[in-house]
Structure formats: structure tokens, C-alpha cells
Design an enzyme around this catalytic site. Sequence first.
Site, PDB file in Angstrom:
ATOM      1  N   ASP A 121       0.624   6.862  -1.793  1.00  0.00           N
ATOM      2  CA  ASP A 121      -0.188   6.779  -0.628  1.00  0.00           C
ATOM      3  C   ASP A 121       0.101   8.162   0.146  1.00  0.00           C
ATOM      4  O   ASP A 121      -0.698   8.674   0.844  1.00  0.00           O
ATOM      5  CB  ASP A 121       0.403   5.754   0.161  1.00  0.00           C
ATOM      6  CG  ASP A 121      -0.165   4.389  -0.215  1.00  0.00           C
ATOM      7  OD1 ASP A 121      -0.927   4.344  -1.005  1.00  0.00           O
ATOM      8  OD2 ASP A 121       0.422   3.366   0.180  1.00  0.00           O
TER       9      ASP A 121
HETATM   10  P1  NAP Z   1       3.722   4.086  -2.504  1.00  0.00           P
HETATM   11  O1  NAP Z   1       2.490   4.542  -1.997  1.00  0.00           O
HETATM   12  O2  NAP Z   1       4.279   2.625  -2.010  1.00  0.00           O
HETATM   13  O3  NAP Z   1       4.032   4.313  -4.027  1.00  0.00           O
HETATM   14  C1  NAP Z   1       4.914   4.143  -4.866  1.00  0.00           C
HETATM   15  C2  NAP Z   1       4.373   4.509  -6.441  1.00  0.00           C
HETATM   16  O4  NAP Z   1       5.763   4.231  -7.039  1.00  0.00           O
HETATM   17  C3  NAP Z   1       3.824   3.216  -6.837  1.00  0.00           C
HETATM   18  O5  NAP Z   1       2.459   3.493  -7.200  1.00  0.00           O
HETATM   19  C4  NAP Z   1       4.421   2.771  -8.369  1.00  0.00           C
HETATM   20  O6  NAP Z   1       3.479   2.969  -9.311  1.00  0.00           O
HETATM   21  C5  NAP Z   1       5.574   3.744  -8.293  1.00  0.00           C
HETATM   22  N1  NAP Z   1       6.716   3.419  -9.156  1.00  0.00           N
HETATM   23  C6  NAP Z   1       7.203   2.091  -8.729  1.00  0.00           C
HETATM   24  N2  NAP Z   1       8.242   2.184  -9.387  1.00  0.00           N
HETATM   25  C7  NAP Z   1       8.539   3.230 -10.389  1.00  0.00           C
HETATM   26  C8  NAP Z   1       9.374   3.655 -11.395  1.00  0.00           C
HETATM   27  N3  NAP Z   1      10.418   3.071 -11.651  1.00  0.00           N
HETATM   28  N4  NAP Z   1       9.004   4.938 -11.533  1.00  0.00           N
HETATM   29  C9  NAP Z   1       7.952   5.548 -11.397  1.00  0.00           C
HETATM   30  N5  NAP Z   1       7.083   5.194 -10.518  1.00  0.00           N
HETATM   31  C10 NAP Z   1       7.433   4.113  -9.894  1.00  0.00           C
HETATM   32  O7  NAP Z   1       4.951   5.173  -2.038  1.00  0.00           O
HETATM   33  P2  NAP Z   1       4.865   6.508  -1.319  1.00  0.00           P
HETATM   34  O8  NAP Z   1       4.075   7.377  -1.610  1.00  0.00           O
HETATM   35  O9  NAP Z   1       6.304   6.719  -1.126  1.00  0.00           O
HETATM   36  O10 NAP Z   1       4.470   5.815   0.211  1.00  0.00           O
HETATM   37  C11 NAP Z   1       5.198   5.008   1.001  1.00  0.00           C
HETATM   38  C12 NAP Z   1       4.274   4.009   1.501  1.00  0.00           C
HETATM   39  O11 NAP Z   1       5.043   2.890   2.362  1.00  0.00           O
HETATM   40  C13 NAP Z   1       3.308   4.375   2.545  1.00  0.00           C
HETATM   41  O12 NAP Z   1       1.977   4.036   2.452  1.00  0.00           O
HETATM   42  C14 NAP Z   1       3.826   4.223   3.918  1.00  0.00           C
HETATM   43  O13 NAP Z   1       3.152   4.000   4.991  1.00  0.00           O
HETATM   44  C15 NAP Z   1       4.557   2.770   3.623  1.00  0.00           C
HETATM   45  N6  NAP Z   1       5.827   2.530   4.303  1.00  0.00           N
HETATM   46  C16 NAP Z   1       6.784   3.231   4.378  1.00  0.00           C
HETATM   47  C17 NAP Z   1       7.843   3.164   5.531  1.00  0.00           C
HETATM   48  C18 NAP Z   1       8.900   4.054   5.443  1.00  0.00           C
HETATM   49  O14 NAP Z   1       9.707   4.055   6.433  1.00  0.00           O
HETATM   50  N7  NAP Z   1       9.041   4.958   4.686  1.00  0.00           N
HETATM   51  C19 NAP Z   1       7.806   1.989   6.130  1.00  0.00           C
HETATM   52  C20 NAP Z   1       6.737   1.180   6.073  1.00  0.00           C
HETATM   53  C21 NAP Z   1       5.671   1.432   5.296  1.00  0.00           C
HETATM   54  P3  NAP Z   1       3.653   2.127 -10.842  1.00  0.00           P
HETATM   55  O15 NAP Z   1       3.967   0.987 -10.497  1.00  0.00           O
HETATM   56  O16 NAP Z   1       2.297   2.631 -11.391  1.00  0.00           O
HETATM   57  O17 NAP Z   1       4.900   2.976 -11.402  1.00  0.00           O
END
Ligand code: NAP
Length: 516
Positions: free
Chosen positions: A442
Site C-alpha cells: 500500500d
Molecule cells: P501492506 O500494504 O500491508 O503489504 C504487505 C505485503 O507484504 C503484502 O502484500 C504481502 O504480500 C507481503 N508479505 C507478507 N509476508 C511476506 C513475506 N514473508 N515475504 C515477502 N512479502 C511478504 O504493507 P505496507 O506497504 O507496509 O503498508 C502498511 C499498511 O498498513 C498501510 O495500508 C497502512 O495504512 C496500514 N497500517 C499501518 C499502521 C502503522 O502504524 N504502520 C497502522 C495501521 C494501519 P504477499 O502475501 O504476496 O507476500
Amino acid sequence: MLSLEMENFAYLLASVLFIIGLKGLAHPRTAVRGNRLAAVGMLIATVVTLLIANMEYQYIIIGVAIGTVIGAVSAMKVKMTAMPEMVGLFNGFGGGASVLVAGAALIASLMHAAGHEADMQMKIATVASGIVGSITFFGSYVAFGKLAEFLAVKWKLHTWQKVIKYGFSLIMILLGLWFGYVEGWGPVPIGVTVSAFLIALLLWNKKDRFPGMNIMKIIFGIASVVLAVMVVMHPENLNLFWLMVGVAGVVGVLLTFSIGGADMPVVIALLNSYSGIAAAATGFVIDNNVLIISGSLVGASGIILTRIMCKAMNRSLTNVLFGVMGPTSETPDADEVYKTVKSTSAEELAIMLETAQRVVIVPGYGMAVSQAQYAVRDLTNLLTSKGIEVEFAIHPVAGRMPGHMNVLLAEANIPYDQLKEMDEINPTMQTVDVAIVLGANDVVNPVARTDPKSPIAGMPIIDVDKARTSVVIKRSLSPGFAGIPNPLFAAENNLMYFGDGKKAILDLIAAIKESS
Ligand code: NAP
């Protein structure tokens, strides 16, 4: 044992240490020192409070011993990805403690114990502490249960999950029955029993939303305020206080139950703030300045953190608390978006990196899941030894908690000056030869800029699509937290390198070594 001047001086010193400590936590370089300073402040505050209080120390020693063992074991054993639920649980303990201290102070005032006269300040602080503390305790338990995936789920639970889920509900039922029995089944004690039963029943629910939930939130919210007024008017009726605590507990469960697991980190920051507010109110109940100051610091920093997280996702707090995050009927079909996806291998990527001068790594949740930070450090060292400039682009909400990526990279001793914030790196993205996206989705999704109807519309992202070439490492094309497809994966200048984050990086290191 201590004069009033000495006591106040020690409390002032502890408060100053808290503030300097908190300031230190703002940067990874000073965070460890900040944490130690704040811990010294807490030690001073605790020792002074114990010295001035006239109490039986054996209970304190037993409490400290039990708390130390639970705290140390869980802090050492917890996985980085499970940190939000542990923080959530510990917030809850803070809220629960505030309720118990306020209740104990009310009992002391009824017994006319010296220093516990129920004046207006104490009465108002007691109800504030009772309500906010109870919402925090039950809300945090729900946050913990949802993140640990044993509350509001339909699938089969592990034995430990069943023990916690049903054990907690059973304890609530037994406490409710015991209270009603001991207090003689009058209307108020029956109210306490009913609210305890209701909490137990709600926690049993397998769905996180049900018809009438919002009406219930309003009714119980109003009821707890009415009860708070009644407690202020009749502090001698202790049962009213416990009824208020029970009704606020129902509010805490209802408010947190419907929130999606992935939004929980924001809610945990909010509950953290509540636990501080409850502690500050308790400081007024027992007239303790250092508790008022430290509670206010926690309350204020929790709110600031909540705001930062909401801003970084371009969402309002109301949307996080009452909205639903996920794909809508307008979200494009994944098969359509991914028609032109190209994949690559470790060997191909190794050749590509040979000619690169500037590489940016964008870590995300997948790096945390695969624990790839040490492999990433080795890759960074290898590329740097070949004269390639390597930097990390850190998105404020990458991963599942604030600072998630910073902590993981710091754990692997990656120098802080290689970590660049989103606003610093984005203007230079055009000059990046290869952007390696490691388990992020994301936070690099360009639809946040281009599609105003997308659930992440307006969320600031790292402009990986502007780099000369980007490579995304993840296991499949499945979506991230927001549940939407990512057109970056199918972009002209992007390659997908499918695999587990850690294994993919280790294979890449081997391929680079082999090709040189
Ligand atoms: P993300 O959008 O949740 O995507 C994470 C990706 O990691 C997934 O598409 C997954 O794809 C991949 N993944 C999972 N396990 C894996 C592994 N073992 N090896 C390689 N890839 C792996 O993560 P992000 O880009 O870090 O974004 C964070 C999201 O969380 C945002 O939408 C944000 O708004 C939300 N959020 C964050 C917080 C905060 O404080 N950080 C709080 C609330 C909400 P596969 O399954 O295809 O591998």
C-alpha cells in the site's frame, strides 16, 4: 521519613527525566538513552511514593516480583510482529489499575481514612478514572484478542486461545454472580451482574458487528455519564461506582469490537492515550503530582501518535473508529490490473544491480513477517562495498505500528543516516537506478495519487514508480492491508521478484557474489 520538600523535589526530578526521556525517544539514535532516563525517573517516583506511604510492604514486594517476571518474560519472548498486541494488553493493565486505585480511594474515603476526604475534586477525578480506566481495560483486552485472532473470529481456535477467550468470559460471569450475591441482589448489584454478563456474552460473539450495535454504544455511553453524575452526588453508595465501571466496560468492548484487526494499531495508540488520561485522573484522586504529570504525558503523546498515524493514512479518526477499510465496488479487478506483470529472478536482478549507482530499498510489512532485516543489512554492505549508494525509504505507516521499519533496521545495525523519510527521498526518486520494494504494498501504491475513489486516496506514498527501474519482492500478487490491487506491479519499468522476503534477499546476495 521524607520531608515534603524532598518529596516534591524527587517528583520534579522524575517528571523532568520523563520529559527528557520522551524527547530522546523521538530519534532512534537517542531512543535507548531516552528509555533508560525515563526508567530512572520511574524508579525515583516509585521509591519515593513507597517511602512516603505508610503501607505493608510485603504485598508490594509480591506484586513487584510477579509484575517483573511477567513483564520481562513477555518483553523478551514477544515477536516484533506481535508487538502491537503486547502494547495493547499492557495499556489495558494501566487502565485496570487506575480503576482499582480509584475504587480503593473511594473505599478509604468512606472509612474516613486521613488524606482521603471525598471533596469535589476527588469525586470528579474518581468517576473520570473509573470510566476511562474501564473503557481502556476492556477495549485493550478486545484489541489484544482481535490481534491475537481469538475474538470475533469464526475459525477453530488453538487451546491457548480457547483458555483465554472462555476463561476471561467465565471470570466475568463469576465476578458478576459473586458481586450480586455479596451485595444482596438489590437493583444496583443486579445492574453490576447484568453488565458483567453482557461483557462476557459480547466477548463470546463470533462476528465483530451485529444489528443494533451502534444504538447500544449510545445507550451505554449515556448510561455511564448518568451514573458518573450519580456517583458524584452519592459517593457513599460504592455499588454505584462499580455499576458505572461495569457499564463503561460494556462501552469499551462495543467501541473496540467492530474495529478491523489492521486498524488496531491506531486504536491501540488511542487506548494508550486513554490509559494516560485515566492515570492522570487517578493522580488527582490520590493527590499525587508525579502521577498527574506522567499520566498527562502518556495521554498527550498517545493522542499525537494517533493523529500522526491517521494523517499518514489520510484518514480521519472517525473513519478509523467507525468506518470500514477495504475494496469497494469501484475497485478495479485484479486480473485486469495485473495483465502485464513481468517477473524476474535473483540472477537477473544481480546483473541489473551491477550497473546501478543509486539503489533505494523500500521496506514494508513483508520485511517484518519474513524477518529479512539482517539479510538486508548484508545486501546493503555488499552493494556499498561495490561503490553503490544504498538508502532506505521509510514510510511513516509501513508495517503495522509506528516506527516498525526503523526498529527492525536499527535491530540489524543499519546506520541511521541511510534511513530517509518519505518527504526527503521522494523529490530525488527520478535519479534512483533501482528501487527494491521489500514486502511493501500500500505504501508504494500509485492509485493513492491517481484514483480519488480508492480507499487509500490521498495517502502520501513513496514514489517508487518514478524510479528508473523498480523491483517488488513479495510472495504473490495478493493485496496488502487495504485489500486493493497495485498497478505498480504491472508498470512498464517494474519487475516482480516472487518469494519470501528473507529467502529472496539471501538468494540475491548469493547471485551477486557468484556473478562477481
Ligand atoms: P501492506 O500494504 O500491508 O503489504 C504487505 C505485503 O507484504 C503484502 O502484500 C504481502 O504480500 C507481503 N508479505 C507478507 N509476508 C511476506 C513475506 N514473508 N515475504 C515477502 N512479502 C511478504 O504493507 P505496507 O506497504 O507496509 O503498508 C502498511 C499498511 O498498513 C498501510 O495500508 C497502512 O495504512 C496500514 N497500517 C499501518 C499502521 C502503522 O502504524 N504502520 C497502522 C495501521 C494501519 P504477499 O502475501 O504476496 O507476500
